[in-house]
Design an enzyme around this catalytic site. Structure first.
Site, PDB file in Angstrom:
ATOM      1  N   HIS A  40      -4.544  -3.246   9.101  1.00  0.00           N
ATOM      2  CA  HIS A  40      -5.413  -2.071   9.306  1.00  0.00           C
ATOM      3  C   HIS A  40      -6.941  -2.333   9.677  1.00  0.00           C
ATOM      4  O   HIS A  40      -7.828  -2.528   8.958  1.00  0.00           O
ATOM      5  CB  HIS A  40      -5.594  -1.275   8.008  1.00  0.00           C
ATOM      6  CG  HIS A  40      -4.105  -0.313   7.755  1.00  0.00           C
ATOM      7  ND1 HIS A  40      -4.078  -0.141   6.489  1.00  0.00           N
ATOM      8  CD2 HIS A  40      -3.298  -0.087   8.694  1.00  0.00           C
ATOM      9  CE1 HIS A  40      -2.878   0.737   6.637  1.00  0.00           C
ATOM     10  NE2 HIS A  40      -2.382   0.727   7.914  1.00  0.00           N
ATOM     11  N   GLU A 121       2.777   0.266   2.693  1.00  0.00           N
ATOM     12  CA  GLU A 121       3.099  -0.478   1.620  1.00  0.00           C
ATOM     13  C   GLU A 121       3.964   0.354   0.684  1.00  0.00           C
ATOM     14  O   GLU A 121       5.132  -0.258   0.206  1.00  0.00           O
ATOM     15  CB  GLU A 121       2.097  -1.026   0.858  1.00  0.00           C
ATOM     16  CG  GLU A 121       2.444  -1.917  -0.323  1.00  0.00           C
ATOM     17  CD  GLU A 121       1.302  -2.734  -1.038  1.00  0.00           C
ATOM     18  OE1 GLU A 121       1.265  -2.515  -2.133  1.00  0.00           O
ATOM     19  OE2 GLU A 121       0.301  -3.198  -0.241  1.00  0.00           O
TER      20      GLU A 121
END
EC number: 1.17.7.4
Length: 279
Positions: A40, A121
């Site tokens: 990210h 995740e």
């Protein structure tokens, strides 16, 4: 204006491994694809895309599929292995340990995971074991529960969540497991301590990075804080602060932190050193 940089900045080992592996594959001339951001961080992803990485779900676009550091559901991984000639799993080892723990403890109670349900995740985790993923305490009729956390969550916030859940419910058995990445816990500790002596905290990292957001919230408790993705986002009035501290998320490259420090120096700042970056 005094500039202090945290000791723990730059990539964590999981991010470093993922980026290095993708770059090596591209340097070998392989057509590398993935289905989302490897990490990210906008600048890192832009650099990888320029080097040839493709974000695509079309098997004809590449020879090698790389699994992002956040992981993917196990069933999806098996399907990809049947489609692509080569699949390289870059799931962070600590994230994968969370998946294994979730599966192992799923028979001992309802899994309640402190995290963002739509985070990659957490999407991957639910492919390994059924779980309730939330950041808000809630009432439940479940009697046996197992508490886990997204690896990038704040340890303090996780503990508060578990405490509230126990107050709100009548569990017969509640298992608490600390599944937060120790690297992010150490950065959390450093931000809490160092931000106390800062007039301004500059947190450097992707705007949709969970661990960077956590550091920003922590820094904001002790000082004025700003969250920047690039040096261009540093406001001109930064010169009014006596001491400026610089922190970073685990997907932020050291080169970006150096550029932020350079910009602060250009704005009359004096670098007072740290152990985190080369000068």
């Amino acid at each position: 204006m005094k500039i202090i940089v945290a000791k723990n900045v730059g990539f964590c080992f999981g991010v470093e491994r993922a980026i290095r592996t993708v770059e090596n594959l591209l340097n070998e001339g392989k057509r590398v694809v993935t289905d989302g951001e490897i990490v990210h961080n906008r600048q890192v992803m832009e650099d990888l895309l320029k080097k040839g990485l493709k974000i695509s779900s079309d098997p004809t676009d590449g020879d090698v599929f790389v699994v992002r550091a956040h992981g993917i559901p196990e069933e999806k991984l098996e399907k990809l292995r049947k489609i692509y000639p080569e699949v390289v799993d870059l799931t962070c080892p600590i994230v994968f340990q969370l998946f294994r723990t979730a599966r192992e403890y799923s028979s001992r109670g309802k899994l309640i995971v402190f995290g963002k349900r739509d985070h990659p995740e957490m999407v991957a985790l639910m492919g390994y074991a059924p779980a309730i993923v939330t950041k808000k305490p809630f009432k439940t009729e479940e009697k046996n529960v197992v508490f886990l956390s997204q690896t990038t969550s704040s340890l303090d916030e996780y503990r508060e969540f578990v405490s509230e859940m126990i107050k709100m419910n009548n569990f017969e058995k509640a298992i608490y497991l600390n599944t937060i990445c120790p690297v992010t816990v150490e950065r959390e500790r450093e931000v809490k301590e160092l931000s106390k002596i800062c007039d301004l905290s500059v947190v450097v990292g992707g705007k949709h990075s969970s661990n960077t957001g956590k550091l920003f919230r922590l820094a904001s408790r002790n000082s004025r804080a700003i969250w920047v993705e690039s040096p261009d986002e540093i406001p001109e009035d930064v010169v009014k602060y006596g001491t400026v501290c610089v922190f970073s998320g685990t997907s932020t490259p050291v080169s970006l932190i150096e550029n932020v420090v350079r910009k602060l120096e250009e704005m009359e700042g004096k670098y007072y050193g740290t152990n985190g970056i080369q000068r």
